[in-house]
Design a protein around this motif. Structure first.
Motif, PDB file in Angstrom:
ATOM      1  N   SER A  29       0.992  -1.365   0.006  1.00 55.56           N
ATOM      2  CA  SER A  29       0.037   0.216   0.132  1.00 55.56           C
ATOM      3  C   SER A  29       0.849   0.977  -0.127  1.00 55.56           C
ATOM      4  N   SER A  30       2.105   1.130   0.281  1.00 49.15           N
ATOM      5  CA  SER A  30       3.010   2.839   0.565  1.00 49.15           C
ATOM      6  C   SER A  30       3.012   2.301  -0.919  1.00 49.15           C
ATOM      7  N   ALA A  34      -2.278   6.191  -4.965  1.00 52.90           N
ATOM      8  CA  ALA A  34      -3.441   6.496  -4.768  1.00 52.90           C
ATOM      9  C   ALA A  34      -4.526   7.119  -5.579  1.00 52.90           C
ATOM     10  N   ALA A  35      -5.762   6.355  -5.577  1.00 52.08           N
ATOM     11  CA  ALA A  35      -6.591   5.580  -6.490  1.00 52.08           C
ATOM     12  C   ALA A  35      -8.274   5.719  -5.963  1.00 52.08           C
ATOM     13  N   ILE A  36      -8.858   6.051  -6.717  1.00 50.44           N
ATOM     14  CA  ILE A  36     -10.326   5.967  -6.182  1.00 50.44           C
ATOM     15  C   ILE A  36     -11.489   5.610  -7.947  1.00 50.44           C
ATOM     16  N   GLY A  57     -16.710   0.565  -2.675  1.00 51.48           N
ATOM     17  CA  GLY A  57     -16.612  -1.113  -1.375  1.00 51.48           C
ATOM     18  C   GLY A  57     -17.745  -1.984  -2.605  1.00 51.48           C
ATOM     19  N   GLN A  58     -18.827  -2.250  -3.720  1.00 51.79           N
ATOM     20  CA  GLN A  58     -19.348  -2.395  -3.782  1.00 51.79           C
ATOM     21  C   GLN A  58     -18.784  -2.250  -5.500  1.00 51.79           C
ATOM     22  N   GLY A  59     -19.352  -4.038  -5.729  1.00 50.13           N
ATOM     23  CA  GLY A  59     -18.618  -4.046  -6.764  1.00 50.13           C
ATOM     24  C   GLY A  59     -17.450  -3.731  -7.989  1.00 50.13           C
ATOM     25  N   GLN A  64      -8.165   3.952  -2.633  1.00 55.68           N
ATOM     26  CA  GLN A  64      -6.606   3.287  -1.533  1.00 55.68           C
ATOM     27  C   GLN A  64      -6.044   4.782  -1.632  1.00 55.68           C
ATOM     28  N   GLY A  65      -4.240   4.576  -0.881  1.00 54.29           N
ATOM     29  CA  GLY A  65      -3.476   5.316  -0.895  1.00 54.29           C
ATOM     30  C   GLY A  65      -4.747   6.908  -0.444  1.00 54.29           C
ATOM     31  N   GLY A  66      -5.542   6.742   0.622  1.00 61.17           N
ATOM     32  CA  GLY A  66      -5.463   8.487   1.474  1.00 61.17           C
ATOM     33  C   GLY A  66      -6.979   8.688   0.828  1.00 61.17           C
TER      34      GLY A  66
END
Length: 191
Positions: A29-30, A34-36, A57-59, A64-66
């Motif tokens: 993870s470090s 960073a992505a969403i 958190g679905q599908g 991640q990354g803050g």
């Protein structure tokens, strides 16, 4: 404890730490960017303010990354360059039940990404697009038969953003959105 006993204990502790799953996940993870990626949902019976709801958190959705999703807005974790993207998929019925045979004409569909930054002090439009549905075409008869009109508005570009900036979308016809998995989404990733 002798010096050789201390050395053995340190080696054992170091080896245990490096094989620990938490250590491995922290290391991965470090190094991860960073992505969403969020999936859209719209339920007109439950919707507040008649807007599209973004879900994590679905599908295929993740963060991640803050990155965080707060009050239906993406919060930028660090100052830097980000690729911001969103897609809104629409299905519009082009038949009008009020007048038999009369179809809707040029129904506007729009999708926009907004940014709020403390440095700017107010909201600013990052990207937007407008499409017209139910256009008068040679295929209009099949549209009038209730098959509908399908199209997607995709937005994507690179922006310099600041830590704490907030991003959100605005869609003018949320009841016409297709929100099956992979059809309507919103996301960002660090470059």
């Amino acid at each position: 404890m002798t010096q050789s006993g201390q050395t053995e204990a340190l080696i054992k502790e170091d080896t245990t730490e490096k094989t620990d799953h938490h250590y491995t996940l922290r290391r991965i993870s470090s190094k991860a960017k960073a992505a969403i990626h969020l999936e859209g949902n719209y339920d007109d019976s439950k919707s507040v303010k008649d807007q599209l709801e973004w879900r994590n958190g679905q599908g295929q959705a993740f963060a991640q990354g803050g990155f965080q999703l707060v009050n239906n807005q993406i919060v930028i974790p660090q100052t830097g360059l980000y690729f911001i993207y969103s897609q809104a998929s629409f299905r519009v019925s082009c038949s009008d039940a009020d007048e038999e045979g009369a179809g809707k004409h040029l129904t506007p569909l729009s999708h926009r990404i907004w940014r709020y930054s403390d440095s700017i002090g107010n909201r600013a439009s990052l990207m937007s697009a407008v499409r017209s549905a139910c256009q008068d075409t040679a295929q209009e008869d099949s549209y009038r038969a209730g098959h509908g009109w399908y199209n997607a508005i995709y937005l994507g570009a690179v922006f310099q953003l600041n830590k704490g900036d907030r991003l959100w979308t605005e869609t003018n016809q949320p009841s016409e959105l297709e929100t099956d998995e992979g059809k309507t989404f919103f996301g960002a990733f660090a470059l």
